[in-house]
Design a protein around this motif. Structure first.
Motif, PDB file in Angstrom:
ATOM      1  N   GLY A   1      -5.219  -5.871 -18.034  1.00  0.00           N
ATOM      2  CA  GLY A   1      -5.595  -6.951 -18.938  1.00  0.00           C
ATOM      3  C   GLY A   1      -5.172  -6.744 -20.371  1.00  0.00           C
ATOM      4  N   SER A   2      -4.545  -5.628 -20.710  1.00  0.00           N
ATOM      5  CA  SER A   2      -4.070  -5.387 -22.070  1.00  0.00           C
ATOM      6  C   SER A   2      -2.787  -6.174 -22.303  1.00  0.00           C
ATOM      7  CB  SER A   2      -3.854  -3.893 -22.310  1.00  0.00           C
ATOM      8  OG  SER A   2      -2.895  -3.368 -21.409  1.00  0.00           O
ATOM      9  N   THR A   3      -2.132  -5.920 -23.436  1.00  0.00           N
ATOM     10  CA  THR A   3      -0.951  -6.705 -23.795  1.00  0.00           C
ATOM     11  C   THR A   3       0.221  -5.802 -24.170  1.00  0.00           C
ATOM     12  OG1 THR A   3      -1.682  -6.859 -26.101  1.00  0.00           O
ATOM     13  CG2 THR A   3      -2.326  -8.650 -24.610  1.00  0.00           C
ATOM     14  N   PHE A   4       1.403  -6.389 -24.120  1.00  0.00           N
ATOM     15  CA  PHE A   4       2.610  -5.733 -24.607  1.00  0.00           C
ATOM     16  C   PHE A   4       2.800  -6.080 -26.080  1.00  0.00           C
ATOM     17  CE2 PHE A   4       3.660  -6.084 -20.059  1.00  0.00           C
ATOM     18  CZ  PHE A   4       4.054  -4.778 -19.807  1.00  0.00           C
TER      19      PHE A   4
ATOM     20  N   ALA B   1       5.185  -6.907 -29.267  1.00  0.00           N
ATOM     21  CA  ALA B   1       6.512  -7.470 -29.490  1.00  0.00           C
ATOM     22  C   ALA B   1       7.391  -6.457 -30.201  1.00  0.00           C
ATOM     23  CB  ALA B   1       6.405  -8.742 -30.316  1.00  0.00           C
ATOM     24  N   ALA B   2       8.712  -6.581 -30.043  1.00  0.00           N
ATOM     25  CA  ALA B   2       9.648  -5.616 -30.626  1.00  0.00           C
ATOM     26  C   ALA B   2       9.578  -5.616 -32.139  1.00  0.00           C
ATOM     27  CB  ALA B   2      11.068  -5.924 -30.167  1.00  0.00           C
ATOM     28  N   ALA B   3       9.535  -6.798 -32.752  1.00  0.00           N
ATOM     29  CA  ALA B   3       9.495  -6.886 -34.212  1.00  0.00           C
ATOM     30  C   ALA B   3       8.560  -8.013 -34.613  1.00  0.00           C
ATOM     31  CB  ALA B   3      10.886  -7.112 -34.776  1.00  0.00           C
ATOM     32  N   GLY B   4       7.272  -7.700 -34.621  1.00  0.00           N
ATOM     33  CA  GLY B   4       6.296  -8.725 -34.944  1.00  0.00           C
ATOM     34  C   GLY B   4       6.080  -9.663 -33.764  1.00  0.00           C
ATOM     35  N   GLY B   5       5.520 -10.802 -34.021  1.00  0.00           N
ATOM     36  CA  GLY B   5       5.292 -11.768 -32.958  1.00  0.00           C
ATOM     37  C   GLY B   5       3.951 -11.552 -32.288  1.00  0.00           C
ATOM     38  N   ASP B   6       3.652 -12.402 -31.318  1.00  0.00           N
ATOM     39  CA  ASP B   6       2.365 -12.374 -30.638  1.00  0.00           C
ATOM     40  C   ASP B   6       2.328 -11.285 -29.570  1.00  0.00           C
ATOM     41  OD1 ASP B   6       1.612 -14.556 -32.174  1.00  0.00           O
ATOM     42  OD2 ASP B   6       2.365 -15.997 -30.678  1.00  0.00           O
ATOM     43  N   GLN B   7       1.124 -10.804 -29.299  1.00  0.00           N
ATOM     44  CA  GLN B   7       0.912  -9.892 -28.175  1.00  0.00           C
ATOM     45  C   GLN B   7       1.026 -10.699 -26.878  1.00  0.00           C
ATOM     46  OE1 GLN B   7       0.076  -6.424 -28.700  1.00  0.00           O
ATOM     47  NE2 GLN B   7       0.833  -7.035 -30.708  1.00  0.00           N
ATOM     48  N   ARG B   8       1.570 -10.081 -25.861  1.00  0.00           N
ATOM     49  CA  ARG B   8       1.813 -10.801 -24.608  1.00  0.00           C
ATOM     50  C   ARG B   8       1.272 -10.022 -23.418  1.00  0.00           C
ATOM     51  NH1 ARG B   8       8.045 -10.584 -25.092  1.00  0.00           N
ATOM     52  NH2 ARG B   8       7.368  -8.592 -25.972  1.00  0.00           N
ATOM     53  N   LYS B   9       0.710 -10.744 -22.467  1.00  0.00           N
ATOM     54  CA  LYS B   9       0.207 -10.095 -21.256  1.00  0.00           C
ATOM     55  C   LYS B   9       1.329  -9.771 -20.278  1.00  0.00           C
ATOM     56  CE  LYS B   9      -4.474 -11.970 -21.342  1.00  0.00           C
ATOM     57  NZ  LYS B   9      -5.510 -12.732 -20.585  1.00  0.00           N
ATOM     58  N   SER B  10       2.489 -10.409 -20.474  1.00  0.00           N
ATOM     59  CA  SER B  10       3.645 -10.115 -19.630  1.00  0.00           C
ATOM     60  C   SER B  10       4.881  -9.998 -20.513  1.00  0.00           C
ATOM     61  CB  SER B  10       3.856 -11.205 -18.570  1.00  0.00           C
ATOM     62  OG  SER B  10       4.159 -12.445 -19.177  1.00  0.00           O
ATOM     63  N   ALA B  11       5.868  -9.301 -20.026  1.00  0.00           N
ATOM     64  CA  ALA B  11       7.105  -9.103 -20.779  1.00  0.00           C
ATOM     65  C   ALA B  11       8.274  -9.107 -19.809  1.00  0.00           C
ATOM     66  CB  ALA B  11       7.065  -7.790 -21.556  1.00  0.00           C
ATOM     67  N   THR B  12       9.430  -9.514 -20.309  1.00  0.00           N
ATOM     68  CA  THR B  12      10.618  -9.620 -19.467  1.00  0.00           C
ATOM     69  C   THR B  12      11.690  -8.663 -19.940  1.00  0.00           C
ATOM     70  OG1 THR B  12      10.184 -11.966 -19.010  1.00  0.00           O
ATOM     71  CG2 THR B  12      12.417 -11.170 -18.616  1.00  0.00           C
ATOM     72  N   ILE B  13      12.275  -7.980 -18.988  1.00  0.00           N
ATOM     73  CA  ILE B  13      13.406  -7.102 -19.288  1.00  0.00           C
ATOM     74  C   ILE B  13      14.583  -7.514 -18.409  1.00  0.00           C
ATOM     75  CG2 ILE B  13      11.923  -5.149 -19.930  1.00  0.00           C
ATOM     76  CD1 ILE B  13      12.503  -3.921 -17.239  1.00  0.00           C
ATOM     77  N   GLN B  14      15.769  -7.158 -18.843  1.00  0.00           N
ATOM     78  CA  GLN B  14      16.973  -7.430 -18.045  1.00  0.00           C
ATOM     79  C   GLN B  14      17.718  -6.131 -17.797  1.00  0.00           C
ATOM     80  OE1 GLN B  14      19.536 -10.445 -19.694  1.00  0.00           O
ATOM     81  NE2 GLN B  14      18.138 -12.121 -19.237  1.00  0.00           N
ATOM     82  N   ILE B  15      18.246  -6.013 -16.605  1.00  0.00           N
ATOM     83  CA  ILE B  15      19.089  -4.864 -16.287  1.00  0.00           C
ATOM     84  C   ILE B  15      20.414  -5.377 -15.716  1.00  0.00           C
ATOM     85  CG2 ILE B  15      17.136  -3.323 -15.861  1.00  0.00           C
ATOM     86  CD1 ILE B  15      17.557  -3.623 -12.903  1.00  0.00           C
TER      87      ILE B  15
END
Length: 463
Positions: A272-275, A277-291
Motif C-alpha cells: 500500500g505504499s507509494t513509489f 517520482a524521479a524528479a518531483g511529481g506525485d507519489q504513485r502506487k504503481s510505476a512503469t518501467i521499460q526494458i
C-alpha cells in the motif's frame, strides 16, 4: 526458488585473476571474505630489488676503470644507475616498458587490471554495440563513443582530439554512403536516406557536433554527441533486419526473437505504499518501467521471455529483493514453459555460446554484460547451471562497490543477459519484496517473435 545467481566462480585474492571455486547457490554475488594478499609477490619483488639492485650497483661501481676522467666516471655511473632504476621500476610497476610487457601479460590481466576496460556501463551503450550493422557504421560509432571518454577529463578537455574524431566519422559517412545505404532493406530505403541526411547535416548531426566542439561548450557537445549516436543506432537497426548467424539445429524448436523488442512492465506496491517520482511529481502506487530485449545476442532467451510476456505469464507475479537483484517468484506450473540453454554472446564473436559460461579470467567478456545497473537476465535452472530457469528473471542492481577488479560483477559471463532497463531505472531501487507485476506487455517487436509450430513437449524432449 531457483537461485538467480548460482555461479561457478568467486573472486580469488590475487592481483589479476578470478580462480574457479564453488559458489553457494543460496546466495547472490558473494563478496571476498578477506582482502587479497600481495605479501608473496611483494616479498619476491623486494628480494629482487635488494639482491639485484644493490649488488648490481655495487658491482657497477667496482668495475669502473679508475683511469677514466671524472666526467667519464660520472657519466658511466649515471648510465648504470638509470639502467638499475629502470629494472627496479619494471619489477614494481604494471605499466609497460618499451612495449615489452605485451609479450607476457595475458588478456585476462589486461582486462581485469585496467581501471578502464571500456566495458559498457549503460544499457543504451551495450545495446548499441550489440547491433550487427555495416562495418562503416561501426567505425563511425566507435569514433563518436571515444568522445564520451574525452568528455570525462575534468579540466582542459581535448577539444582538438574530439574534433578529429568527428571529422573521421564524417569522412567515413560521406565516403561510404553507398555501402551504408546498400545495407538497408529495400522497403526501408526511404527511412534510411532520411536518417543518413540527419546524421550528416541534421540538428543533432555530425556537422552540428563539430560546431559545438569548436565553441568548447561541454554541455552542448554532450547533447550533440547523444543525438548523433542515437541516429547512428537507428541507422544500424535498419541495417540489422534479422539474425546475422544460423541457430544450431537442435535449438530451432525454441521460440526466438530475430531482432529487438520492448517490454513495458507496470509494478504495484504490495504493502500500500507509494513509489517516489524521479524528479518531483506525485507519489504513485504503481510505476512503469521499460526494458529493451535483444534477440541479436540472445535470440532464444529473449524469444522465450517475449513469449511468456505475451501469454500473460508475469501478470500478477510477486517480486523478491535479494542481494543486488530483484527477482520474480518461482512461477513453475503457472504457465507452460521450457528451460532455455544458457546463452551468452562473447565479445568479438559472431554467434552465442550455448550451455557454456564465459571465463572472465581468460579475458572473455560478453556483448551484453551483467555489470550494468538494470541489466535483465534469466535465473539459473534449479537442476543445472547450463540451463536458464523456464520462468524466473531478475533485474541486476549493479553496484561498483560490490564488484571485482576492473569493476566487473563476480558473476559476469555466468548468466543469460537478454536486455536492459531503459526507462524507469529509478524505480528498481524502490522495489521491495512483496511488490507485484501488475502487467507485462510486449509493446514493440511482435513481428520479430518467431514461434515454431512444434509444441513445448517437442522442445522438452530435445533438451
Amino acid at each position: 526458488m531457483a537461485s538467480p545467481l548460482s555461479s561457478s566462480t568467486v573472486v580469488s585474492h590475487r592481483i589479476f585473476f578470478l580462480n574457479p571455486s564453488p559458489l553457494n547457490r543460496k546466495f547472490l554475488f558473494v563478496k571476498p571474505k578477506s582482502p587479497f594478499n600481495r605479501t608473496n609477490s611483494g616479498d619476491f619483488r623486494m628480494q629482487c630489488s635488494k639482491n639485484g639492485t644493490k649488488e648490481h650497483i655495487h658491482s657497477c661501481n667496482s668495475s669502473i676503470d679508475s683511469k677514466l676522467n671524472p666526467f667519464e666516471d660520472g657519466s658511466k655511473n649515471l648510465e648504470k644507475l638509470v639502467a638499475t632504476i629502470l629494472i627496479f621500476v619494471q619489477f614494481w610497476s604494471p605499466l609497460p616498458l618499451l612495449g615489452l610487457d605485451s609479450a607476457y601479460i595475458s588478456p585476462a590481466e589486461a582486462v581485469l587490471y585496467s581501471p578502464d576496460t571500456k566495458v559498457p556501463r549503460t544499457g543504451e551503450l551495450a545495446l548499441r554495440r550489440a547491433i550487427p550493422a555495416n562495418p562503416s557504421m561501426k567505425i563511425i560509432q566507435a569514433s563518436l563513443e571515444d568522445i564520451s571518454y574525452l568528455l570525462r577529463i575534468p579540466q582542459r578537455k581535448p577539444y582538438g582530439t574530439m574534433e578529429s574524431n568527428v571529422k573521421k566519422a564524417l569522412k567515413v559517412a560521406i565516403d561510404d554512403k553507398d555501402k551504408i545505404l546498400a545495407s538497408i532493406p529495400a522497403d526501408l530505403k526511404d527511412k534510411g536516406s532520411e536518417l543518413y541526411a540527419t546524421l550528416i547535416d541534421g540538428k543533432g548531426g555530425l556537422q552540428a557536433l563539430i560546431t559545438s566542439i569548436k565553441k568548447q561548450d561541454p554541455d552542448k557537445v554532450s547533447l550533440g554527441l547523444a543525438a548523433s549516436l542515437d541516429t547512428v543506432a537507428d541507422l544500424e537497426l535498419l541495417q540489422a533486419s534479422g539474425l546475422s548467424f544460423l541457430l544450431p539445429q537442435q535449438y530451432l524448436n525454441y521460440p526466438r526473437l530475430a531482432g529487438r523488442g520492448t517490454v513495458e512492465i507496470t509494478i504495484e506496491k504490495g504493502d500500500g505504499s507509494t513509489f517516489s517520482a524521479a524528479a518531483g511529481g506525485d507519489q504513485r502506487k504503481s510505476a512503469t518501467i521499460q526494458i529493451v530485449i535483444d534477440g541479436y545476442s540472445a535470440p532464444l532467451t529473449a524469444g522465450n521471455f517475449a513469449k511468456l510476456v505475451t501469454s500473460g505469464a508475469y501478470d500478477g507475479a510477486k517480486l523478491n529483493t535479494v542481494n543486488q537483484a530483484v527477482i520474480t517468484e518461482d512461477g513453475s506450473g503457472k504457465v507452460e514453459s521450457v528451460s532455455v540453454p544458457l546463452e551468452v554472446m562473447p565479445s568479438g564473436q559472431f554467434e552465442p555460446l550455448y550451455r557454456t559460461p564465459l571465463s572472465v579470467q581468460d579475458g572473455e567478456l560478453p556483448v551484453l554484460p551483467l555489470s550494468v545497473y538494470g541489466a535483465v537476465a534469466m535465473a539459473h535452472s534449479e537442476t543445472s547451471d547450463e540451463y536458464s530457469s523456464p520462468y524466473q528473471f531478475f533485474f541486476y542492481l549493479y553496484d561498483k562497490r560490490n564488484s571485482g577488479l576492473g569493476g566487473l560483477s563476480f558473476d559476469e559471463g555466468q548468466f543469460s543477459v537478454f536486455g536492459y532497463t531503459t526507462a524507469g531505472k529509478n524505480i528498481l531501487g524502490q522495489i521491495k519484496t512483496g511488490d507485484i507485476i501488475k502487467s507485462a506487455k510486449l509493446i514493440e517487436g511482435q513481428d520479430r517473435l518467431i514461434l515454431p509450430a512444434q509444441n513445448n513437449n517437442n522442445i522438452n524432449s530435445s533438451t
